[in-house]
Write a protein that holds these residues in place. Structure first.
Motif, PDB file in Angstrom:
ATOM      1  N   GLY A   1     -58.103 -51.322  19.233  1.00  0.00           N
ATOM      2  CA  GLY A   1     -57.062 -51.200  20.247  1.00  0.00           C
ATOM      3  C   GLY A   1     -55.632 -51.158  19.734  1.00  0.00           C
ATOM      4  O   GLY A   1     -54.700 -51.141  20.525  1.00  0.00           O
ATOM      5  N   ASP A   2     -55.436 -51.123  18.405  1.00  0.00           N
ATOM      6  CA  ASP A   2     -54.068 -51.003  17.886  1.00  0.00           C
ATOM      7  C   ASP A   2     -53.479 -49.665  18.331  1.00  0.00           C
ATOM      8  O   ASP A   2     -54.139 -48.633  18.273  1.00  0.00           O
ATOM      9  CB  ASP A   2     -54.055 -51.010  16.343  1.00  0.00           C
ATOM     10  CG  ASP A   2     -54.540 -52.318  15.744  1.00  0.00           C
ATOM     11  OD1 ASP A   2     -54.363 -53.367  16.378  1.00  0.00           O
ATOM     12  OD2 ASP A   2     -55.096 -52.274  14.635  1.00  0.00           O
ATOM     13  N   THR A   3     -52.238 -49.713  18.785  1.00  0.00           N
ATOM     14  CA  THR A   3     -51.526 -48.492  19.178  1.00  0.00           C
ATOM     15  C   THR A   3     -50.153 -48.535  18.522  1.00  0.00           C
ATOM     16  O   THR A   3     -49.501 -49.572  18.530  1.00  0.00           O
ATOM     17  CB  THR A   3     -51.354 -48.427  20.710  1.00  0.00           C
ATOM     18  OG1 THR A   3     -52.642 -48.465  21.307  1.00  0.00           O
ATOM     19  CG2 THR A   3     -50.662 -47.143  21.124  1.00  0.00           C
ATOM     20  N   ILE A   4     -49.751 -47.411  17.952  1.00  0.00           N
ATOM     21  CA  ILE A   4     -48.455 -47.374  17.284  1.00  0.00           C
ATOM     22  C   ILE A   4     -47.719 -46.112  17.699  1.00  0.00           C
ATOM     23  O   ILE A   4     -48.334 -45.079  17.917  1.00  0.00           O
ATOM     24  CB  ILE A   4     -48.639 -47.464  15.751  1.00  0.00           C
ATOM     25  CG1 ILE A   4     -47.337 -47.879  15.099  1.00  0.00           C
ATOM     26  CG2 ILE A   4     -49.134 -46.183  15.153  1.00  0.00           C
ATOM     27  CD1 ILE A   4     -47.558 -48.757  13.919  1.00  0.00           C
ATOM     28  N   GLU A   5     -46.414 -46.212  17.861  1.00  0.00           N
ATOM     29  CA  GLU A   5     -45.574 -45.051  18.111  1.00  0.00           C
ATOM     30  C   GLU A   5     -44.540 -45.011  17.001  1.00  0.00           C
ATOM     31  O   GLU A   5     -43.725 -45.917  16.879  1.00  0.00           O
ATOM     32  CB  GLU A   5     -44.873 -45.166  19.465  1.00  0.00           C
ATOM     33  CG  GLU A   5     -45.832 -45.044  20.626  1.00  0.00           C
ATOM     34  CD  GLU A   5     -45.108 -44.968  21.965  1.00  0.00           C
ATOM     35  OE1 GLU A   5     -44.218 -44.095  22.108  1.00  0.00           O
ATOM     36  OE2 GLU A   5     -45.422 -45.780  22.836  1.00  0.00           O
ATOM     37  N   LEU A   6     -44.616 -43.958  16.202  1.00  0.00           N
ATOM     38  CA  LEU A   6     -43.688 -43.796  15.084  1.00  0.00           C
ATOM     39  C   LEU A   6     -42.612 -42.796  15.449  1.00  0.00           C
ATOM     40  O   LEU A   6     -42.897 -41.753  16.030  1.00  0.00           O
ATOM     41  CB  LEU A   6     -44.417 -43.234  13.862  1.00  0.00           C
ATOM     42  CG  LEU A   6     -45.147 -44.152  12.905  1.00  0.00           C
ATOM     43  CD1 LEU A   6     -45.613 -43.340  11.709  1.00  0.00           C
ATOM     44  CD2 LEU A   6     -44.316 -45.327  12.459  1.00  0.00           C
ATOM     45  N   THR A   7     -41.381 -43.112  15.088  1.00  0.00           N
ATOM     46  CA  THR A   7     -40.301 -42.135  15.171  1.00  0.00           C
ATOM     47  C   THR A   7     -39.662 -42.041  13.794  1.00  0.00           C
ATOM     48  O   THR A   7     -39.569 -43.038  13.071  1.00  0.00           O
ATOM     49  CB  THR A   7     -39.239 -42.526  16.221  1.00  0.00           C
ATOM     50  OG1 THR A   7     -38.811 -43.866  15.990  1.00  0.00           O
ATOM     51  CG2 THR A   7     -39.804 -42.404  17.631  1.00  0.00           C
ATOM     52  N   LEU A   8     -39.265 -40.828  13.445  1.00  0.00           N
ATOM     53  CA  LEU A   8     -38.630 -40.583  12.159  1.00  0.00           C
ATOM     54  C   LEU A   8     -37.325 -39.850  12.357  1.00  0.00           C
ATOM     55  O   LEU A   8     -37.228 -38.963  13.212  1.00  0.00           O
ATOM     56  CB  LEU A   8     -39.521 -39.703  11.270  1.00  0.00           C
ATOM     57  CG  LEU A   8     -40.686 -40.369  10.557  1.00  0.00           C
ATOM     58  CD1 LEU A   8     -41.818 -40.618  11.517  1.00  0.00           C
ATOM     59  CD2 LEU A   8     -41.155 -39.508   9.419  1.00  0.00           C
ATOM     60  N   LYS A   9     -36.350 -40.236  11.563  1.00  0.00           N
ATOM     61  CA  LYS A   9     -35.091 -39.497  11.475  1.00  0.00           C
ATOM     62  C   LYS A   9     -35.088 -38.842  10.109  1.00  0.00           C
ATOM     63  O   LYS A   9     -35.326 -39.517   9.094  1.00  0.00           O
ATOM     64  CB  LYS A   9     -33.918 -40.469  11.613  1.00  0.00           C
ATOM     65  CG  LYS A   9     -32.566 -39.807  11.477  1.00  0.00           C
ATOM     66  CD  LYS A   9     -31.458 -40.858  11.535  1.00  0.00           C
ATOM     67  CE  LYS A   9     -30.126 -40.202  11.223  1.00  0.00           C
ATOM     68  NZ  LYS A   9     -29.187 -41.156  10.641  1.00  0.00           N
ATOM     69  N   LEU A  10     -34.857 -37.534  10.079  1.00  0.00           N
ATOM     70  CA  LEU A  10     -34.828 -36.795   8.809  1.00  0.00           C
ATOM     71  C   LEU A  10     -33.386 -36.474   8.440  1.00  0.00           C
ATOM     72  O   LEU A  10     -32.489 -36.522   9.278  1.00  0.00           O
ATOM     73  CB  LEU A  10     -35.634 -35.495   8.944  1.00  0.00           C
ATOM     74  CG  LEU A  10     -37.099 -35.660   9.382  1.00  0.00           C
ATOM     75  CD1 LEU A  10     -37.763 -34.295   9.512  1.00  0.00           C
ATOM     76  CD2 LEU A  10     -37.869 -36.555   8.429  1.00  0.00           C
ATOM     77  N   ASN A  11     -33.191 -36.127   7.171  1.00  0.00           N
ATOM     78  CA  ASN A  11     -31.853 -35.721   6.743  1.00  0.00           C
ATOM     79  C   ASN A  11     -31.539 -34.330   7.292  1.00  0.00           C
ATOM     80  O   ASN A  11     -32.392 -33.684   7.909  1.00  0.00           O
ATOM     81  CB  ASN A  11     -31.750 -35.766   5.209  1.00  0.00           C
ATOM     82  CG  ASN A  11     -32.621 -34.711   4.534  1.00  0.00           C
ATOM     83  OD1 ASN A  11     -33.501 -34.106   5.148  1.00  0.00           O
ATOM     84  ND2 ASN A  11     -32.399 -34.502   3.256  1.00  0.00           N
ATOM     85  N   ALA A  12     -30.317 -33.866   7.071  1.00  0.00           N
ATOM     86  CA  ALA A  12     -29.871 -32.582   7.631  1.00  0.00           C
ATOM     87  C   ALA A  12     -30.752 -31.423   7.169  1.00  0.00           C
ATOM     88  O   ALA A  12     -31.035 -30.503   7.935  1.00  0.00           O
ATOM     89  CB  ALA A  12     -28.416 -32.326   7.249  1.00  0.00           C
ATOM     90  N   ALA A  13     -31.218 -31.488   5.924  1.00  0.00           N
ATOM     91  CA  ALA A  13     -32.064 -30.413   5.396  1.00  0.00           C
ATOM     92  C   ALA A  13     -33.494 -30.506   5.935  1.00  0.00           C
ATOM     93  O   ALA A  13     -34.272 -29.561   5.817  1.00  0.00           O
ATOM     94  CB  ALA A  13     -32.077 -30.466   3.873  1.00  0.00           C
ATOM     95  N   GLY A  14     -33.844 -31.646   6.501  1.00  0.00           N
ATOM     96  CA  GLY A  14     -35.184 -31.816   7.064  1.00  0.00           C
ATOM     97  C   GLY A  14     -36.271 -32.056   6.032  1.00  0.00           C
ATOM     98  O   GLY A  14     -37.450 -31.922   6.324  1.00  0.00           O
ATOM     99  N   ASP A  15     -35.870 -32.444   4.807  1.00  0.00           N
ATOM    100  CA  ASP A  15     -36.890 -32.637   3.768  1.00  0.00           C
ATOM    101  C   ASP A  15     -36.986 -34.073   3.255  1.00  0.00           C
ATOM    102  O   ASP A  15     -37.767 -34.376   2.364  1.00  0.00           O
ATOM    103  CB  ASP A  15     -36.638 -31.676   2.590  1.00  0.00           C
ATOM    104  CG  ASP A  15     -35.285 -31.910   1.926  1.00  0.00           C
ATOM    105  OD1 ASP A  15     -34.557 -32.854   2.326  1.00  0.00           O
ATOM    106  OD2 ASP A  15     -34.947 -31.145   1.009  1.00  0.00           O
ATOM    107  N   THR A  16     -36.178 -34.967   3.822  1.00  0.00           N
ATOM    108  CA  THR A  16     -36.170 -36.364   3.395  1.00  0.00           C
ATOM    109  C   THR A  16     -36.149 -37.273   4.614  1.00  0.00           C
ATOM    110  O   THR A  16     -35.497 -36.963   5.614  1.00  0.00           O
ATOM    111  CB  THR A  16     -34.931 -36.647   2.497  1.00  0.00           C
ATOM    112  OG1 THR A  16     -35.001 -35.786   1.356  1.00  0.00           O
ATOM    113  CG2 THR A  16     -34.882 -38.088   2.025  1.00  0.00           C
ATOM    114  N   ILE A  17     -36.855 -38.395   4.504  1.00  0.00           N
ATOM    115  CA  ILE A  17     -36.912 -39.360   5.600  1.00  0.00           C
ATOM    116  C   ILE A  17     -35.704 -40.288   5.514  1.00  0.00           C
ATOM    117  O   ILE A  17     -35.556 -41.034   4.548  1.00  0.00           O
ATOM    118  CB  ILE A  17     -38.218 -40.182   5.517  1.00  0.00           C
ATOM    119  CG1 ILE A  17     -39.434 -39.255   5.649  1.00  0.00           C
ATOM    120  CG2 ILE A  17     -38.231 -41.275   6.587  1.00  0.00           C
ATOM    121  CD1 ILE A  17     -40.760 -39.931   5.337  1.00  0.00           C
ATOM    122  N   ASP A  18     -34.842 -40.230   6.514  1.00  0.00           N
ATOM    123  CA  ASP A  18     -33.685 -41.129   6.553  1.00  0.00           C
ATOM    124  C   ASP A  18     -34.048 -42.482   7.161  1.00  0.00           C
ATOM    125  O   ASP A  18     -33.478 -43.502   6.801  1.00  0.00           O
ATOM    126  CB  ASP A  18     -32.543 -40.514   7.361  1.00  0.00           C
ATOM    127  CG  ASP A  18     -31.697 -39.555   6.525  1.00  0.00           C
ATOM    128  OD1 ASP A  18     -31.893 -39.493   5.300  1.00  0.00           O
ATOM    129  OD2 ASP A  18     -30.828 -38.876   7.111  1.00  0.00           O
TER     130      ASP A  18
END
Length: 158
Positions: free
Chosen positions: A44-61
């Motif tokens: 029953g584990d539930t997770i909601e992940l949100t990610l912010k990326l850098n301007a180029a869209g290739d790195t996780i901020d």
């Protein structure tokens, strides 16, 4: 049992409880560049992940999570968020694979990610491995999604 194994187990329990009670990466990123829900049907584990990326869209901020679950699932999410902040997407995907390998007792992380190695303790309890890997499966799906934005489908790790 060797004393080092005993120490590792104590450290494992301590880190899990600390991250469960006081997560450092709970919430939602602003903006939300990637969003993914994950669900573990067996417990029953539930997770909601949100990610912010850098301007180029290739790195996780930034990585943030919300959800309900056991201490292992929530601690794993918090440790993952910390480890992946500032990492290129390609490296993050390699780390997902390494984490899965570690859960099967095949690999561990280098010294700079030693906190993640604490999660090796979970591999002794096969039924709990899905709790630890849920957030990593969810992250992989979020990174591999071509389009940002909210989707209603869950990624399941069954």
């Amino acid at each position: 049992m060797s004393s080092s194994l005993g120490n590792l187990r104590d450290l494992y329990q301590q880190v899990i409880l600390e991250r469960y009670k006081k997560p450092r990466h709970r919430g939602k990123t602003d903006p939300v560049d990637r969003y993914q829900k994950g669900h573990n049907p067996s417990c029953g584990d539930t997770i909601e992940l949100t990610l912010k990326l850098n301007a180029a869209g290739d790195t996780i901020d930034a990585v943030k999570f919300e959800g309900e679950g056991c201490a292992i699932a929530m601690a794993s999410a918090d440790l993952m968020a910390e480890a992946l902040t500032g990492r290129p997407i390609a490296e993050a995907l390699e780390m997902v694979q390494r984490f899965q390998n570690m859960m099967q007792g095949q690999e561990e992380f280098p010294q700079e990610f030693r906190k993640l190695n604490v999660m090796q303790g979970v591999s002794q309890f096969p039924v709990r491995i899905k709790c630890a890997t849920l957030t990593w499966h969810t992250l992989k799906a979020a990174l591999e999604a071509a389009e940002p934005g909210e989707t209603d489908h869950f990624i399941s790790n069954e």
